[in-house]
Design a protein around this motif. Structure first.
Motif, PDB file in Angstrom:
ATOM      1  N   ASN A 265      -6.481   3.881  21.485  1.00  0.00           N
ATOM      2  CA  ASN A 265      -6.175   5.047  22.309  1.00  0.00           C
ATOM      3  C   ASN A 265      -4.686   5.357  22.222  1.00  0.00           C
ATOM      4  O   ASN A 265      -3.892   4.953  23.055  1.00  0.00           O
ATOM      5  CB  ASN A 265      -6.581   4.799  23.768  1.00  0.00           C
ATOM      6  N   GLY A 266      -4.327   6.079  21.174  1.00  0.00           N
ATOM      7  CA  GLY A 266      -2.933   6.445  21.004  1.00  0.00           C
ATOM      8  C   GLY A 266      -2.101   5.344  20.373  1.00  0.00           C
ATOM      9  O   GLY A 266      -1.026   5.004  20.880  1.00  0.00           O
ATOM     10  N   LEU A 267      -2.573   4.767  19.256  1.00  0.00           N
ATOM     11  CA  LEU A 267      -1.845   3.700  18.567  1.00  0.00           C
ATOM     12  C   LEU A 267      -0.824   4.310  17.599  1.00  0.00           C
ATOM     13  O   LEU A 267      -1.190   5.008  16.656  1.00  0.00           O
ATOM     14  CB  LEU A 267      -2.817   2.816  17.793  1.00  0.00           C
ATOM     15  N   PRO A 268       0.491   4.053  17.790  1.00  0.00           N
ATOM     16  CA  PRO A 268       1.508   4.592  16.881  1.00  0.00           C
ATOM     17  C   PRO A 268       1.516   3.819  15.560  1.00  0.00           C
ATOM     18  O   PRO A 268       1.574   2.588  15.553  1.00  0.00           O
ATOM     19  CB  PRO A 268       2.818   4.375  17.647  1.00  0.00           C
ATOM     20  N   VAL A 269       1.465   4.541  14.454  1.00  0.00           N
ATOM     21  CA  VAL A 269       1.485   3.934  13.117  1.00  0.00           C
ATOM     22  C   VAL A 269       2.348   4.800  12.201  1.00  0.00           C
ATOM     23  O   VAL A 269       2.861   5.845  12.602  1.00  0.00           O
ATOM     24  CB  VAL A 269       0.067   3.804  12.527  1.00  0.00           C
ATOM     25  N   HIS A 270       2.486   4.360  10.960  1.00  0.00           N
ATOM     26  CA  HIS A 270       3.091   5.221   9.939  1.00  0.00           C
ATOM     27  C   HIS A 270       2.378   4.961   8.623  1.00  0.00           C
ATOM     28  O   HIS A 270       1.895   3.852   8.354  1.00  0.00           O
ATOM     29  CB  HIS A 270       4.609   4.998   9.829  1.00  0.00           C
ATOM     30  N   VAL A 271       2.276   6.022   7.800  1.00  0.00           N
ATOM     31  CA  VAL A 271       1.523   5.953   6.548  1.00  0.00           C
ATOM     32  C   VAL A 271       2.362   6.532   5.408  1.00  0.00           C
ATOM     33  O   VAL A 271       3.365   7.222   5.631  1.00  0.00           O
ATOM     34  CB  VAL A 271       0.192   6.730   6.651  1.00  0.00           C
ATOM     35  N   ASP A 272       1.935   6.235   4.179  1.00  0.00           N
ATOM     36  CA  ASP A 272       2.631   6.754   3.012  1.00  0.00           C
ATOM     37  C   ASP A 272       2.435   8.275   2.923  1.00  0.00           C
ATOM     38  O   ASP A 272       1.310   8.779   3.025  1.00  0.00           O
ATOM     39  CB  ASP A 272       2.078   6.089   1.746  1.00  0.00           C
TER      40      ASP A 272
ATOM     41  N   PHE B 115     -12.392   9.464   5.938  1.00  0.00           N
ATOM     42  CA  PHE B 115     -11.965   8.404   5.030  1.00  0.00           C
ATOM     43  C   PHE B 115     -11.636   7.141   5.816  1.00  0.00           C
ATOM     44  O   PHE B 115     -11.612   7.141   7.060  1.00  0.00           O
ATOM     45  CB  PHE B 115     -10.744   8.864   4.218  1.00  0.00           C
ATOM     46  N   SER B 116     -11.385   6.067   5.086  1.00  0.00           N
ATOM     47  CA  SER B 116     -11.083   4.781   5.713  1.00  0.00           C
ATOM     48  C   SER B 116      -9.584   4.644   5.966  1.00  0.00           C
ATOM     49  O   SER B 116      -8.768   4.938   5.086  1.00  0.00           O
ATOM     50  CB  SER B 116     -11.550   3.628   4.819  1.00  0.00           C
ATOM     51  N   LEU B 117      -9.242   4.212   7.169  1.00  0.00           N
ATOM     52  CA  LEU B 117      -7.850   3.938   7.527  1.00  0.00           C
ATOM     53  C   LEU B 117      -7.755   2.452   7.844  1.00  0.00           C
ATOM     54  O   LEU B 117      -8.379   1.957   8.784  1.00  0.00           O
ATOM     55  CB  LEU B 117      -7.434   4.767   8.741  1.00  0.00           C
ATOM     56  N   LYS B 118      -6.969   1.748   7.039  1.00  0.00           N
ATOM     57  CA  LYS B 118      -6.787   0.314   7.232  1.00  0.00           C
ATOM     58  C   LYS B 118      -5.525   0.088   8.054  1.00  0.00           C
ATOM     59  O   LYS B 118      -4.414   0.306   7.574  1.00  0.00           O
ATOM     60  CB  LYS B 118      -6.683  -0.396   5.883  1.00  0.00           C
ATOM     61  N   ILE B 119      -5.720  -0.347   9.298  1.00  0.00           N
ATOM     62  CA  ILE B 119      -4.602  -0.529  10.217  1.00  0.00           C
ATOM     63  C   ILE B 119      -4.110  -1.972  10.160  1.00  0.00           C
ATOM     64  O   ILE B 119      -4.905  -2.912  10.238  1.00  0.00           O
ATOM     65  CB  ILE B 119      -5.023  -0.170  11.660  1.00  0.00           C
ATOM     66  N   GLU B 120      -2.847  -2.116  10.027  1.00  0.00           N
ATOM     67  CA  GLU B 120      -2.226  -3.439   9.957  1.00  0.00           C
ATOM     68  C   GLU B 120      -2.650  -4.302  11.156  1.00  0.00           C
ATOM     69  O   GLU B 120      -2.429  -3.960  12.310  1.00  0.00           O
ATOM     70  CB  GLU B 120      -0.704  -3.290   9.952  1.00  0.00           C
ATOM     71  N   GLY B 121      -3.319  -5.406  10.864  1.00  0.00           N
ATOM     72  CA  GLY B 121      -3.747  -6.327  11.915  1.00  0.00           C
ATOM     73  C   GLY B 121      -4.849  -5.800  12.807  1.00  0.00           C
ATOM     74  O   GLY B 121      -5.180  -6.412  13.826  1.00  0.00           O
ATOM     75  N   GLY B 122      -5.477  -4.689  12.416  1.00  0.00           N
ATOM     76  CA  GLY B 122      -6.507  -4.107  13.290  1.00  0.00           C
ATOM     77  C   GLY B 122      -7.783  -3.717  12.589  1.00  0.00           C
ATOM     78  O   GLY B 122      -8.610  -3.016  13.156  1.00  0.00           O
ATOM     79  N   GLY B 123      -7.954  -4.156  11.358  1.00  0.00           N
ATOM     80  CA  GLY B 123      -9.182  -3.840  10.644  1.00  0.00           C
ATOM     81  C   GLY B 123      -9.173  -2.432  10.072  1.00  0.00           C
ATOM     82  O   GLY B 123      -8.147  -1.741  10.056  1.00  0.00           O
ATOM     83  N   THR B 124     -10.344  -2.004   9.602  1.00  0.00           N
ATOM     84  CA  THR B 124     -10.494  -0.691   8.971  1.00  0.00           C
ATOM     85  C   THR B 124     -11.421   0.194   9.781  1.00  0.00           C
ATOM     86  O   THR B 124     -12.466  -0.257  10.245  1.00  0.00           O
ATOM     87  CB  THR B 124     -11.044  -0.844   7.540  1.00  0.00           C
ATOM     88  N   SER B 125     -11.044   1.445   9.952  1.00  0.00           N
ATOM     89  CA  SER B 125     -11.850   2.406  10.708  1.00  0.00           C
ATOM     90  C   SER B 125     -12.068   3.664   9.884  1.00  0.00           C
ATOM     91  O   SER B 125     -11.251   4.016   9.029  1.00  0.00           O
ATOM     92  CB  SER B 125     -11.153   2.786  12.015  1.00  0.00           C
ATOM     93  N   GLN B 126     -13.181   4.332  10.157  1.00  0.00           N
ATOM     94  CA  GLN B 126     -13.422   5.647   9.568  1.00  0.00           C
ATOM     95  C   GLN B 126     -12.712   6.681  10.449  1.00  0.00           C
ATOM     96  O   GLN B 126     -12.906   6.707  11.666  1.00  0.00           O
ATOM     97  CB  GLN B 126     -14.912   5.956   9.500  1.00  0.00           C
ATOM     98  N   VAL B 127     -11.910   7.521   9.824  1.00  0.00           N
ATOM     99  CA  VAL B 127     -11.143   8.501  10.584  1.00  0.00           C
ATOM    100  C   VAL B 127     -11.180   9.866   9.895  1.00  0.00           C
ATOM    101  O   VAL B 127     -11.593   9.988   8.753  1.00  0.00           O
ATOM    102  CB  VAL B 127      -9.660   8.070  10.740  1.00  0.00           C
ATOM    103  N   MET B 128     -10.742  10.874  10.634  1.00  0.00           N
ATOM    104  CA  MET B 128     -10.479  12.187  10.062  1.00  0.00           C
ATOM    105  C   MET B 128      -9.141  12.665  10.613  1.00  0.00           C
ATOM    106  O   MET B 128      -8.678  12.166  11.648  1.00  0.00           O
ATOM    107  CB  MET B 128     -11.606  13.174  10.400  1.00  0.00           C
TER     108      MET B 128
END
Length: 208
Positions: free
Chosen positions: A37-44, A60-73
């Protein structure tokens, strides 16, 4: 299957922190959903741009550091001078409907344009709702039978029974109009020339 977009968690929130990220080729982002719920991240930046350019409901799949992979849009992107400076991701549950803004794909050539009409587009996208697997990449509509004076509204686009239109059904999305013809200034000038002598004659009679 495309490679997952990798996201690293973000800890700095000052403008200077954001500037450093962008200068290093990263884009600050936030992940929303049931898991995050509102996790701040940064991507290439380059990897993100590839997904943005696909448009529509790109899941598509978003692989979050230390948080597994989720399907996102992609929920939203912010740009400055055409450059993406921030993004929002929405985690997708395949069993839960999502809202998306989908581009309209106008196919064919309007019949009315061959008779001098002008095809005008009033809308380039519409809002819909569906399960993730049922979201179309584009909304296709054939314009080849449109004649001068005809118009298309949102409800003219044929949607699957599994897709709900959120935009107004009566919203005009395209039309074929008659070109506007400007009045010829020469005609007005000739009328003034015909009236002028009479006015001069009246002035001379009054002076006598």
């Amino acid at each position: 299957m495309s490679k997952a977009l990798e996201a690293e968690k973000r800890s700095g929130f000052k403008r200077s922190d954001m500037r450093v990220l962008r200068e290093s080729g990263r884009v600050p982002a936030v992940v929303y959903g049931k898991k995050e719920n509102g996790l701040p991240v940064h991507v290439d930046a380059k990897d993100l741009l590839r997904h943005v350019q696909r448009g529509g409901a790109d899941i598509f799949s978003l692989k979050i550091e230390g948080g597994g992979t989720s399907q996102v849009m992609i929920k939203d992107v912010q740009r400055i001078n055409g450059r993406i400076v921030h993004a929002d991701f929405l985690q997708i549950d395949k069993n839960t409907s999502v809202r998306a803004t989908i581009a309209i794909d106008y196919q064919g050539e309007a019949k009315g344009t061959k008779e001098g009409g002008i095809f005008q587009i009033q809308a380039t996208e519409l809002d819909i709702e569906a399960l993730p697997d049922d979201l179309p990449s584009t909304l296709e509509i054939d314009i080849s039978n449109l004649e001068i004076g005809d118009k298309l509204i949102a409800s003219d686009i044929k949607l699957s029974d599994k897709v709900k239109l959120l935009s107004s059904e009566e919203e005009v999305i395209a039309s074929v109009v008659v070109p506007q013809v400007l009045e010829e200034p020469e005609a007005e000038a000739s009328e003034e020339a015909e009236v002028a002598p009479e006015l001069v004659g009246e002035e001379e009679e009054k002076s006598e």
